[in-house]
Structure formats: C-alpha cells, structure tokens
Design a protein around this motif. Structure first.
Motif, PDB file in Angstrom:
ATOM      1  N   ARG A 218       0.933  -1.113  -0.078  1.00  0.00           N
ATOM      2  CA  ARG A 218      -0.062  -0.129   0.099  1.00  0.00           C
ATOM      3  C   ARG A 218       0.927   1.076   0.153  1.00  0.00           C
ATOM      4  N   HIS A 219       1.970   1.206   0.914  1.00  0.00           N
ATOM      5  CA  HIS A 219       2.935   2.211   0.669  1.00  0.00           C
ATOM      6  C   HIS A 219       3.391   2.604  -0.568  1.00  0.00           C
ATOM      7  N   GLY A 220       3.932   1.474  -0.981  1.00  0.00           N
ATOM      8  CA  GLY A 220       4.681   1.754  -2.516  1.00  0.00           C
ATOM      9  C   GLY A 220       3.425   2.095  -3.608  1.00  0.00           C
ATOM     10  N   ILE A 221       2.128   1.824  -3.505  1.00  0.00           N
ATOM     11  CA  ILE A 221       1.249   2.330  -4.603  1.00  0.00           C
ATOM     12  C   ILE A 221       1.028   3.883  -4.218  1.00  0.00           C
ATOM     13  N   GLY A 222       1.057   4.102  -3.002  1.00  0.00           N
ATOM     14  CA  GLY A 222       0.913   5.438  -2.462  1.00  0.00           C
ATOM     15  C   GLY A 222       1.934   6.395  -2.990  1.00  0.00           C
ATOM     16  N   GLU A 223       3.108   5.931  -2.816  1.00  0.00           N
ATOM     17  CA  GLU A 223       4.169   6.720  -3.674  1.00  0.00           C
ATOM     18  C   GLU A 223       4.150   6.966  -5.041  1.00  0.00           C
ATOM     19  N   LEU A 224       3.644   5.989  -5.681  1.00  0.00           N
ATOM     20  CA  LEU A 224       3.565   6.157  -7.162  1.00  0.00           C
ATOM     21  C   LEU A 224       2.274   6.987  -7.570  1.00  0.00           C
ATOM     22  N   LEU A 225       1.351   7.164  -6.738  1.00  0.00           N
ATOM     23  CA  LEU A 225       0.140   8.018  -6.976  1.00  0.00           C
ATOM     24  C   LEU A 225       0.886   9.525  -6.517  1.00  0.00           C
ATOM     25  N   ALA A 226       1.678   9.636  -5.546  1.00  0.00           N
ATOM     26  CA  ALA A 226       2.025  10.957  -5.335  1.00  0.00           C
ATOM     27  C   ALA A 226       2.898  11.552  -6.258  1.00  0.00           C
ATOM     28  N   GLU A 227       3.677  10.391  -6.858  1.00  0.00           N
ATOM     29  CA  GLU A 227       4.650  11.007  -7.932  1.00  0.00           C
ATOM     30  C   GLU A 227       3.779  11.360  -9.259  1.00  0.00           C
ATOM     31  N   ALA A 228       2.796  10.545  -9.529  1.00  0.00           N
ATOM     32  CA  ALA A 228       2.119  10.852 -10.877  1.00  0.00           C
ATOM     33  C   ALA A 228       1.157  12.098 -10.831  1.00  0.00           C
ATOM     34  N   LEU A 229       0.381  12.188  -9.397  1.00  0.00           N
ATOM     35  CA  LEU A 229      -0.326  13.036  -9.364  1.00  0.00           C
ATOM     36  C   LEU A 229       0.199  14.706  -8.723  1.00  0.00           C
ATOM     37  N   GLY A 230       1.479  14.548  -8.346  1.00  0.00           N
ATOM     38  CA  GLY A 230       1.851  15.844  -7.886  1.00  0.00           C
ATOM     39  C   GLY A 230       1.350  16.163  -6.495  1.00  0.00           C
ATOM     40  N   GLU A 231       0.751  15.379  -5.674  1.00  0.00           N
ATOM     41  CA  GLU A 231       0.424  15.815  -4.473  1.00  0.00           C
ATOM     42  C   GLU A 231       0.179  14.220  -3.651  1.00  0.00           C
ATOM     43  N   ARG A 232      -0.116  14.353  -2.106  1.00  0.00           N
ATOM     44  CA  ARG A 232      -0.045  13.090  -1.554  1.00  0.00           C
ATOM     45  C   ARG A 232      -1.586  12.998  -1.853  1.00  0.00           C
ATOM     46  N   PRO A 233      -1.750  11.675  -2.226  1.00  0.00           N
ATOM     47  CA  PRO A 233      -3.285  11.118  -2.457  1.00  0.00           C
ATOM     48  C   PRO A 233      -3.917  10.980  -0.863  1.00  0.00           C
ATOM     49  N   ALA A 234      -5.330  10.928  -1.223  1.00  0.00           N
ATOM     50  CA  ALA A 234      -6.201  10.520   0.071  1.00  0.00           C
ATOM     51  C   ALA A 234      -5.996   9.053   0.273  1.00  0.00           C
ATOM     52  N   ASP A 235      -6.100   8.786   1.484  1.00  0.00           N
ATOM     53  CA  ASP A 235      -6.109   7.376   1.959  1.00  0.00           C
ATOM     54  C   ASP A 235      -7.104   6.464   1.267  1.00  0.00           C
ATOM     55  N   LEU A 236      -8.239   7.178   1.302  1.00  0.00           N
ATOM     56  CA  LEU A 236      -9.218   6.217   0.547  1.00  0.00           C
ATOM     57  C   LEU A 236      -8.783   6.200  -0.924  1.00  0.00           C
ATOM     58  N   LEU A 237      -8.279   6.791  -1.394  1.00  0.00           N
ATOM     59  CA  LEU A 237      -7.731   6.745  -3.152  1.00  0.00           C
ATOM     60  C   LEU A 237      -6.939   5.554  -2.915  1.00  0.00           C
ATOM     61  N   VAL A 238      -5.808   5.845  -1.864  1.00  0.00           N
ATOM     62  CA  VAL A 238      -4.766   4.504  -2.078  1.00  0.00           C
ATOM     63  C   VAL A 238      -5.251   3.164  -1.929  1.00  0.00           C
ATOM     64  N   ASP A 239      -6.505   3.249  -0.884  1.00  0.00           N
ATOM     65  CA  ASP A 239      -6.981   1.965  -0.429  1.00  0.00           C
ATOM     66  C   ASP A 239      -7.540   1.555  -1.684  1.00  0.00           C
ATOM     67  N   ALA A 240      -8.562   2.283  -2.549  1.00  0.00           N
ATOM     68  CA  ALA A 240      -9.319   1.893  -3.554  1.00  0.00           C
ATOM     69  C   ALA A 240      -8.332   1.276  -4.584  1.00  0.00           C
ATOM     70  N   CYS A 241      -7.207   1.934  -4.927  1.00  0.00           N
ATOM     71  CA  CYS A 241      -6.182   1.603  -5.744  1.00  0.00           C
ATOM     72  C   CYS A 241      -5.415   0.127  -5.512  1.00  0.00           C
ATOM     73  N   GLU A 242      -5.208  -0.073  -4.207  1.00  0.00           N
ATOM     74  CA  GLU A 242      -4.800  -1.193  -3.842  1.00  0.00           C
ATOM     75  C   GLU A 242      -5.858  -2.405  -4.044  1.00  0.00           C
ATOM     76  N   ARG A 243      -7.203  -2.153  -3.717  1.00  0.00           N
ATOM     77  CA  ARG A 243      -7.922  -3.045  -3.843  1.00  0.00           C
ATOM     78  C   ARG A 243      -8.256  -3.433  -5.581  1.00  0.00           C
ATOM     79  N   ALA A 244      -8.008  -2.303  -6.135  1.00  0.00           N
ATOM     80  CA  ALA A 244      -8.266  -2.414  -7.807  1.00  0.00           C
ATOM     81  C   ALA A 244      -7.137  -3.386  -8.519  1.00  0.00           C
ATOM     82  N   THR A 245      -5.991  -3.180  -7.828  1.00  0.00           N
ATOM     83  CA  THR A 245      -4.743  -3.702  -8.668  1.00  0.00           C
ATOM     84  C   THR A 245      -4.229  -5.024  -7.766  1.00  0.00           C
TER      85      THR A 245
END
Length: 944
Positions: A218-245
């Motif tokens: 989950r931490h690694g997905i959050g880092e990738l999201l932050a890098e791509a989106l340019g900001e720290r993603p919301a926890d709910l978004l990280v959780d949803a991305c982890e479930r979807a992938t």
C-alpha cells in the motif's frame, strides 16, 4: 581489466525508472552485487521470479541497460509459439555473440541452430550427438567471449523455452562459476515449462540467487500515486487503488495512467476507483498472454465473480481443467493480484477478461456456467443470468427461467422478468409451452403497461379456443380482456371455461371471475344466480379464498353489503396480491369493505397493499389501488387526499391502459374538485375523452355521478338530474340497485330540490329508505337528510340529528358537515339562536377539516350572528352602534378584504365602502384595519 568501467555500487536508474521499479531496490541491489562479482571472475545464475505481469520483463530490461557500459549484453526471450522450435534461444543469442570469437565461428553457430530448427521443428527429436556438439560449441564461444569482456545473458520467460535450449543453458550454467559470465533468467509462477524436469534443475542452480518480486505494498502504491498526481493522495484513494490492482505493478501503472489522464481522480458511491482504458487494456493483455490453463481459469473466475465466490472445484469444472491445475492457477492469479478471495479486483477487470474472449467462446462459457449452477442446485436467477448472457435456452432451461422471472417480479424487476420469459418462450419445445409462456409474459407486462400487454390477447384467446391453455391462464386472459373492455372476447373465454371439467380450486377461480365480471360488467353474462351458494371446503376443510370472496360479492350484489361479507373480504386481503397476481381479488375485497362502510379498515389494507405494489414496481397495481384509496378518502371527507390519490392514480398509466376503469379515478377527482369549489379543475377533467365502453361498466356509474355532481354545483340541475337518472336506469337494467355504490335516488332528489320539486325528492328519499334494512349506513343517513329538507320545519331537527349520528358512525365527515349545516338552518328557522350558533360552528369546523370550500362558502356567517358572537366574547362595546351595512363592511375588512373586493362582494361603490369604514373606525375607536379583528373577535375569521 584495463579499459573496463566498473559497475557503480549504487544502481542509479534515473527518476523514471524509480517510478517503474518502486519497491524493487532490493532486487536491483542484488543484481549490482552480482555484476561486480562477475567482473571479478565469479559467474552465476540469477533467477527473477514472480507472478505474471509482476514486472520481470521491465526489470531484466533495466538490468541490461545498466550493465551495457561494462558488459557485453546478449538477450533472448522465450515464446509460447516457439516452445517446440529447437534451439530457439540459442539462435537468438548466437546473433549477438561478440565479434571477438570471430565471424566464422558466430556464423557457424547461427547456421547450425537454424538447421536444427528447420529440420526438427515439428517435434522430431534432435540427435544427441548433434545437440551435444552445438551445446559444446555455444558454451565455448560464450566462455571465450567472457574472457575479453564480461558477458551478461538475460533470458525472459524461461518457462516458454524449448527443451533443447534449456539443456544448452543448463550446460552453460554449470561451467560459469569461474567465468565472467552472468546469466539472468525470469520465470513466472505458476508455470508449465516445456521440459519441467530440466527447467526445475536449472532453477535449482540459482537456489541462492532468487530475486523474488512481491506485489506492491500500500505504501508503494501511495508513492507512485503521489509521484504521478503531484500531491499526496487521499487514504481512501490509495485503498481503492490497492483493491483494484492487488499490488500488481502492471495494473497499478495502468490505473495511475487513467487517474492522471482523468484530471480529477474520484471514487464511486461504493468507494471503488474508476479505471479507464489503460487499466482495461492491461487486464486484457494479461488475459491474452498468460498460460492457456490460467486463461481459462481466469475467464471462469470472471464469469463467477459473485459473492460467495465459486470454489476451485466449480471453477475447474467450468474451465474444463483438472482441479489441481485450477488450484495452481488460482494461487498464481492471487499472487499476481488478479484474484482476491476468489474474485477479480474490480468490475472493470472482470469485464475486460470477458471482452477478450471470442463471442462463441463466451457464449459457450455462459452455457456451461448455467448448466453447472443448475446441477449444483443454485438459485434460479444466477442460472438465468448466464442463459440470458448466452442468448440461448436449452431444453432443461424453461422451468429455471420461469422461476427466475417470478423471483424478479417479486423484487420489482419487471424488465428482467419480461426478458427472461421471452428467452424461455423462444426456447420452448411445443405450442402449449409457448402459449403458457405468453400468458406469463402478459401478466408481467401488464404490471407496467396494460395497453401494451394487450397485444398478446388475440393470440391467447385463439390458444384458449384450441385448448392449449389450462383454467388458470384462461382466467387471467378473461380478467385482462374485461379490463380493456374487450367484452365479446371475454365472454367467449368465460363460455369456454363453463364447459370445462374442473377441480375445486379451478371452480373457485371461475366462480370468482364470474362474480367479478357480473359486478364490473353487469350486462355481460345475462341472468344472475338466484342465490349465492356457500363456498366449498377443500380436502383439508379449508374454504378457498376466491370461492368465499365470490360468495360475498354475490351476496352484496343481491342484498347489499353486510358484516359477514366484510369479514370475508378482510380475511382475503393479506395474501390478495400474492394469490391473484393482479388486482381483481384485492379490488373486490376492498369494494366490499367500502360498500359496507368499513372505511378505516379499507384504508389500512389499501395502504398495505400499496406498499407491496411499490416493492413489486407494478404501476398498474399501484394505479388501481390508488384509485380505490382516493374513493375511500372521498367517502371519508378527506377531499385533499382524495384529489391527491386520484391524480397519482391517473399518472400511473396512460388513458389507453386505464381503459374503462378510468371512470373510478376520474370520477373521484371530479367529485373532490367539485366539493372543494374548484369548478374549473373539475371541468378540465370532464373535458377529457372517455371510452364509450366505460358506460357499460360499473366504472361508468362513478363517472356519471361525478359529472352530475359538477352540473348540480354549477347550477345545471336538469343536466345533473339526467345523469343521476341515467345511473338509476343502468343499475335497474343490470339488477344492481346498490346505493352503497352510487346512491342515485338520493342524488337525484337533490337535483329535484334544486329544480323546485320537493314532492318528487320526498318520493325518491322514501323509496330509498324502504329498500334499505335497519342497519345504519351512509346512504341511509343521506336519505334522511333529503327527507328532512322536505319535511315540516318542526320535524327537521330530529331527522337531521338521526342522520348526523348515522353519518358520524360511518365516517362520512363531508356529508355530516352538510347535515349539520342543514340542522343549523333548521334551528335558525325555529328561532333557536344558541343551537344555531353551536351547530353551525361544528359544521364550519368539519367543512374546514375536509377542505370543502364550496360548503365553507355556503356557511359564511351572517354578520348579525358574528356581531352577536363577538359581543358575547368581547363585550358589546360599540358593536351595537354599527348599522347593518357597517357591520358587513367591518366583517369583510377584518378578514383582510380590500376596499375594492368589499365593494364587489356587497355590490356598492368603493367610495361607499370608504365612508362606512370611516364611521366604523370612529365608533369602535380604532385607527387601522388590522385592529378590527381584535376588536370584533375571532368569529369574523370564519367568514373567509
């Protein structure tokens, strides 16, 4: 060695590579250490392992790019299509051998590998001597090349390598421990190699040098999201991305691409991320490239993507693979993040897997799934959904589709039920089964649109004529024909039913249908039975509901409603909709309760049935029940509710779907508007066309009564009398003299009173009273009120008090208000001022409660009375000093009327009103209009 660039201790892959290889630092560090040792003359085999699409190929490519400055890099890739092509990997590597071994040597290796591939490419074994020779030559060439420049061999998808190449590679790996040759291979888990034994032995050579790739955290997905989106993603978004992938790098990168391109990442109401094209394409690529067994298991899992998920045995049967193979495949899919708890990680993933199946394969898969679920005893609806997706109904599927359609109707999914029944109909084996399914379709479609469903009736009537249908379906057809006013066809079906030999249950159905037809279409069936026979008991001594209700209907039509009929009706209501599958049974029971003046009970059950109809999403049921509820509200004096229910009923269906029954809601709406003094609205309803067939039904009586009531309220007494008399003529012709339904004599008597014919009014009222029993009823109360209107003045109060008591017990508040108004007039005429005041106050309160504005206007208090009341309450003061004209102006001004409105009401000029008000202000010692109400007392507000 001089001239060689040493490998950096830190594996710097650049910012882009860091995004790709999040959480792969440990593997990169292991590769860097292996490069360093290789340069020192310690060759080895590194095995990069992990689930399919876990990033192995990208990692090998990065390894090669990183080593390119210090190593000579040879690359090869196994392919499923070359698993039986001998030396396919050797051929790929030979083309890239360094020139140091000599052009002739390289050309010889390439030529030999090509020759073997051509000669033995169709499965014929490679001679051992020839294989040994090329294995030796290739190994010698590679070892020699490594002496001059360190050599890196990367072999991707080793599990697809041909057996000959695997043998050559194993031969090489055993000889590189003291050579400057580093071999890096990748293999998927699970895998089915072409030569499992050699593959396993080769991977054992790297037992201490496995670089395993785990899913992203989950931490690694959050880092990738932050890098791509340019900001720290919301926890709910990280959780949803982890479930979807599931942490799968391929899916994670694709999903992040979709989110970045969308501009504003969002979650659906269920908290799931919203993937796009890149995510679906990534799942599709996985499905295309994975092992055939895994592909079949993945497709089966996608098809059974439900809760609870299917187990390995079921998946294996659907995928047509061995159970052990299915277990391995599911384990690999879970490792890859493509399956979690037996389900795909996202609906988009499920759809992508199924979309990549050829249409014929998908159809076959759905059919197998349906059969499998059917054999396992699954509920009908899941089985039916697969049949529907396949678009086919095998021979065994008919009952399942019927059961699934019934389940859908129960939950209110009429559209699904109709689709399922059509599929069952298309797959039916014979005419009788198709005819029965047409009836089921009629019932389902009838719920939402009777007019549209009616197109099936012609075919069904023909089927009944030829004997294809049993009693139950014929009864259903007859009810529908009656509703739509197709009486000739209905009579034909009824005649056919009468000629059949039936059991007790079927006889009860026919009896109820006949009783209902006699009530709603009184002239259709000719002579009525002389008396209502007792209902028969079944084998267990239980009286059939339809039979009992038919007897109650017959009794009501012959002798009027009684308490026994009302009890029977109430007992029939709890299961009325479920038992009948339509509205005839509940409508009959409610009609009996209404005619028996059990209005509160009828309202309670109608509300309950409306709730059931809402769950079933049956608009025709709701429309019918709302129309009945409107009638109940009207009879109870709840005019606003009557108007609301009637309008809601009319909005449930088109006029074509209402057909002749439109007379009930339309008549109720007209009566409600009339009683509320809304003549224009009533006229608007009456301007709408109605079918001629309506006047041959009981619903036509409701309409005629309402139209006549409107005529009477607008001063057209003769037109009202004509309609009331028409009601009487029809009811006499039909032998349906039922004042609880339409008290035409009482209504006609009011018209005669308006026309100045009191003797004729008296005659009608007396006839009505002599035809009624001793039990109190609203019709009897209304008749007493008419009789009081033509009785000597001294007798009126006692007659009206008797009528009021009766109406109060029946719950008819509007007629009670009229009766109290008449009683107040009688007291006034007799000079009883105190009783006049008391009675008219009660009448006004009731009229206000009923929102009967027409009656309220009639009950505008006499100004003298208001002043007297105000004097009683506030002291006479200056009130007695006001003249009659001043009192009237003061009263209207106190209730808020403008000077112009007062002038118009009193037929005087505005100037006269102003003069009167000036004198009123002076006499009452007030300065403003708003002070008048406080000075005169609250009774002035009742004038409004």
């Amino acid at each position: 060695m001089a001239g060689q660039r040493p490998v950096d201790d830190e594996c710097d892959l650049g910012e882009g590579a860091k995004r790709v290889f999040a959480e792969r630092q440990e593997q990169l560090a292991g590769f860097t250490a292996a490069l360093t040792e290789c340069q020192a003359g310690n060759g080895r085999l590194l095995a990069v392992t992990g689930p399919f699409a876990s990033g192995k190929t990208s990692l090998l490519r990065a390894f090669a790019e990183h080593a390119a400055g210090s190593f000579h890099v040879l690359r090869a890739t196994g392919a499923r299509s070359e698993r039986e092509l001998p030396l396919s990997l050797v051929g790929q590597l030979s083309h890239d051998l360094p020139l140091a071994i000599g052009p002739a040597g390289r050309a010889e290796l390439v030529r030999e590998a090509h020759s073997i591939a051509v000669r033995h490419g169709r499965g014929s074994p490679v001679p051992a001597a020839r294989l040994a020779r090329i294995r030796h030559n290739a190994t010698a060439a590679l070892l020699a090349a490594g002496e001059r420049t360190p050599l890196l061999l990367t072999i991707d998808d080793l599990h697809h390598a041909d057996p000959a190449s695997l043998h050559c590679l194993l031969y090489l790996v055993r000889r590189i421990r003291s050579a400057r040759v580093l071999v890096v291979v990748s293999g998927s888990e699970p895998a089915e190699p072409a030569d499992p034994e050699t593959y396993a032995e080769l991977m054992d050579q790297a037992s201490g040098d496995h670089l395993a790739l785990a899913p992203l955290s989950r931490h690694g997905i959050g880092e990738l999201l932050a890098e791509a989106l340019g900001e720290r993603p919301a926890d709910l978004l990280v959780d949803a991305c982890e479930r979807a992938t599931g942490g799968n790098p391929l899916l994670t990168q694709a999903l992040i691409t979709d989110l970045r391109d969308s501009g504003e990442p969002a979650l659906d109401p269920e908290g799931q991320v919203l993937p796009g094209h890149a995510y679906a394409s990534a799942v599709g690529r996985y499905a295309e490239r994975c092992d055939p067994v895994i592909r079949r298991v993945l497709a089966a899992t996608a098809l059974f993507d439900e809760r609870p998920p299917a187990g390995p045995i079921t998946i294996a049967r659907l995928a047509e693979v061995e159970t052990a193979a299915a277990r391995r495949a599911l384990s690999g899919l879970e490792s890859a993040g493509l399956v979690s708890d037996g389900r795909l990680p996202h609906p988009k993933a499920r759809q992508a897997v199924l979309d990549h199946l050829p249409p014929a394969a998908l159809t076959d898969l759905h059919l197998r799934a349906a059969r499998l679920l059917y054999e396992e005893g699954a509920a009908p609806l899941p089985v039916a959904r697969h049949l529907l997706a396949a678009g086919q109904a095998p021979g065994w599927a008919g009952p399942v589709l019927r059961a699934a359609a019934e389940e859908s109707l129960t939950t209110g999914d009429t559209e699904m039920a109709v689709v399922l029944l059509r599929l069952a109909h298309d797959g039916a084996a014979d005419e009788a089964e198709r005819a029965a399914l047409k009836v089921a379709l009629l019932e389902a479609e009838w719920r939402t649109d009777p007019a549209a469903a009616g197109h099936r009736l012609r075919q069904l009537t023909a089927a009944a004529r030829t004997g294809l249908l049993s009693v139950g379906p014929r009864v259903t057809i007859a009810h529908c024909l009656l509703w739509l006013g197709r009486t000739a066809e209905a009579a034909e079906v009824l005649d056919g039913l009468a000629a059949l030999e039936t059991d007790a249950e079927q006889s009860a159905e026919i009896r109820f249908l006949t009783a209902w037809a006699r009530f709603t279409h009184p002239g259709l069936l000719g002579e009525e039975p002389e008396h209502a026979r007792e209902p028969r008991r079944g084998a267990e001594g239980v009286i059939n509901t339809r039979d009992a209700l038919a007897q109650a209907m017959e009794t009501m039509m012959a002798d009027g409603p009684d308490d026994a009929a009302a009890v029977t009706a109430e007992r029939a209501l709890p299961r009325a909709l479920l038992l009948d599958g339509g509205t005839a049974l509940p409508a009959a029971a409610l009609t009996i309760l209404i005619c028996a003046d059990h209005l509160e009970v009828a309202a309670l059950w109608t509300d309950r049935l409306l709730a059931q109809a809402a769950v079933a999403d049956a608009r025709s049921w709701r429309g019918t029940l709302l129309a009945i509820r409107a009638d109940i509200a009207l009879r109870s004096g709840q005019l606003a509710d009557a108007h609301r229910y009637a309008e809601a009923a009319l909005g449930m269906m088109s006029r074509e779907s209402w057909a002749s029954t439109v007379g009930l809601p339309l008549g109720t709406a007209v009566l409600a508007h009339t009683a509320r003094g809304q003549s224009a609205e009533a006229e608007r309803h009456l301007d709408q066309p109605v079918p001629d067939a309506m006047f041959r039904t009981v619903w036509g009586l409701y309409y005629l009564r309402a139209r006549a009531g409107h005529y009477l309220s607008t001063g057209r007494a003769q037109a009202a009398l004509d309609d009331f008399t028409a009601c009487g003529d029809l009811m006499a012709r039909w032998n349906l003299d039922l004042p609880a339904l339409v008290p035409w004599r009482i209504l006609a008597a009011h018209a005669h009173l308006a026309l100045g014919r009191p003797e004729r009014a008296r005659e009608l009222a007396e006839i009505q009273l002599t035809r009624m029993g001793p039990e109190p009823s609203r019709a009897k109360g209304a008749a007493l009120r008419v009789l009081a209107a033509v009785a000597p003045l001294a007798q009126r109060p006692s007659l009206l008090r008797e009528a009021a008591e009766m109406l109060r017990g029946c719950g008819d508040r509007l007629e009670l208000a009229h009766t109290l108004a008449d009683l107040s007039e009688a007291h006034r005429s007799l000079g009883d001022v105190q009783r006049t005041r008391m009675t008219i106050r009660r009448a006004r309160d009731l009229a206000a409660d009923c929102q009967a504005d027409a009656l309220r206007r009639r009950l505008l208090p006499d100004v003298g009375e208001v002043v007297a009341e105000a004097a009683d309450e506030t002291g006479a003061g200056g009130l007695s000093s006001l003249s009659e004209a001043e009192r009237r102006v003061a009263a209207l001004a106190a209730q808020g009327s403008t000077n112009r409105q007062i002038a118009k009401k009193l037929f005087v000029t505005v100037s006269t009103v102003e003069q009167h008000l000036t004198r009123v202000y002076r006499k009452l010692n007030v300065n403003r209009r708003v002070d008048l109400l406080a000075k005169l007392g609250p009774r002035f507000s009742n004038i409004a």
